[in-house]
Design an enzyme around this catalytic site. Structure first.
Site, PDB file in Angstrom:
ATOM      1  N   ASP A   1       0.816  -1.211   0.000  1.00  0.00           N
ATOM      2  CA  ASP A   1       0.000   0.000   0.000  1.00  0.00           C
ATOM      3  C   ASP A   1       0.851   1.263   0.000  1.00  0.00           C
ATOM      4  O   ASP A   1       2.053   1.231   0.295  1.00  0.00           O
ATOM      5  CB  ASP A   1      -0.909   0.021   1.222  1.00  0.00           C
TER       6      ASP A   1
ATOM      7  N   LYS B   1      -3.589   3.339  -2.575  1.00  0.00           N
ATOM      8  CA  LYS B   1      -4.798   4.128  -2.781  1.00  0.00           C
ATOM      9  C   LYS B   1      -4.627   5.442  -2.041  1.00  0.00           C
ATOM     10  O   LYS B   1      -4.423   5.455  -0.834  1.00  0.00           O
ATOM     11  CB  LYS B   1      -6.031   3.400  -2.249  1.00  0.00           C
TER      12      LYS B   1
ATOM     13  N   MET C   1      -9.095   8.732   8.438  1.00  0.00           N
ATOM     14  CA  MET C   1      -9.462   9.293   7.126  1.00  0.00           C
ATOM     15  C   MET C   1     -10.576  10.329   7.244  1.00  0.00           C
ATOM     16  O   MET C   1     -11.489  10.390   6.417  1.00  0.00           O
ATOM     17  CB  MET C   1      -9.882   8.162   6.175  1.00  0.00           C
TER      18      MET C   1
END
Length: 294
Positions: free
Chosen positions: A46, A68, A183
């Site tokens: 990641d 991502k 997030m």
């Protein structure tokens, strides 16, 4: 590492290991993670996996980036999951290396279910999640019995890219003394508004920790009502976690290590020395002297 009297699992061909790399600091890797990295044929990693961690892979390990990042072109989760299946069916030892813990907002559950559906054997290696480690590195305990008897992890970013639409804001605002939000930075204004309108005090302390546990960690202490504006003014960028609750106030006395603190007695050891130590018991480390001792 068997010299320590500890048996570690063999990474079999055709298997996928879903491994948590922790929030950034290579020292927070588990021994199981290091063991996996020393055996893997290919790693699918990641964006949040620190380069210093990738350097612990064998030189011949193939690396496939599957990061991502919000607002940027990135691989679809379905494609990543199916690529793990394809690599395993080639007889490779496939390491899926994920920031934090694979089962804490890491989509490891989705990847695991895809492996199950296609009959691919897998193992899960938990990692330290940023909501715990980032708070600790900022001097903020996730729990303290004088402050809270519950802590809630929540994501501020759903599959659509917006705030998840299945959050019960009233229950969230009133049901847990401490909130740890992943997030959430992009939608912090709306999140704060929802929490305040459902009973959370606007002057409640908030900590925003960007790039937690890395040398680039940033920390901002503010209040729920001012958080979105203060984050924008400070030019803070994701990845970040946001902590809401009285435990944030303990940071004044527990700020053991943060980039903005003058911690002069920190010693550093090369990671290859650590690897040598855990494979050869009984040896000692030669640490670098603290600045005051030079």
């Amino acid at each position: 590492m068997t010299a320590l009297g500890i048996d570690f699992p063999v990474f079999e061909a055709g298997w996928v290991w879903l491994v948590g790399a922790g929030p950034g600091d290579p020292g927070l890797l588990t021994l199981h993670a290091v063991n996996a990295m020393q055996q893997a044929d290919v790693v699918v990693y990641d964006a949040l996996v620190d380069d210093r961690i990738l350097n612990l892979l064998r030189p011949d390990t193939k690396r496939i980036y599957a990061g991502k990042r919000g607002g940027r072109p990135s691989a679809r989760q379905t494609d990543i999951s199916l690529e793990l299946v394809d690599l395993a069916r080639q007889g490779l030892r496939v390491l899926r290396l994920k920031g934090g813990d694979p089962f804490v907002f890491g989509r490891g559950g989705e990847e695991g279910l895809t492996l199950v559906d296609h009959g691919v054997p897998f193992r899960v290696v938990p990692g330290i999640t940023a909501g715990i480690a980032g708070a600790a590195y900022a001097g903020i305990p996730a729990t303290h019995r004088d402050c809270n008897s519950a802590v809630t992890f929540v994501t501020g970013h759903g599959a659509s890219g917006d705030v998840p639409d299945n959050i019960n804001w009233s229950a969230l605002a009133q049901g847990s003394q401490v909130l740890v939000m992943y997030m959430a930075m992009k939608h912090l204004d709306r999140i704060a508004t929802e929490l305040i309108s459902h009973g959370r005090p606007g002057d409640e302390s908030v900590a925003v920790i960007s790039r937690a546990t890395t040398p680039h960690q940033q920390l901002l202490i503010t209040t729920l009502a001012k958080a979105a504006r203060d984050v924008e003014n400070a030019n803070m960028e994701p990845p970040a976690i946001c902590i809401v609750g009285k435990v944030v106030d303990l940071r004044d006395r527990l700020n053991w290590l943060s980039p903005q603190d003058n911690v002069s007695a920190v010693r550093h050891v090369a990671f290859d020395q650590i690897l040598e130590l855990i494979t050869t018991p009984g040896e000692t480390l030669e640490t670098q002297p603290a600045p005051s001792e030079k």
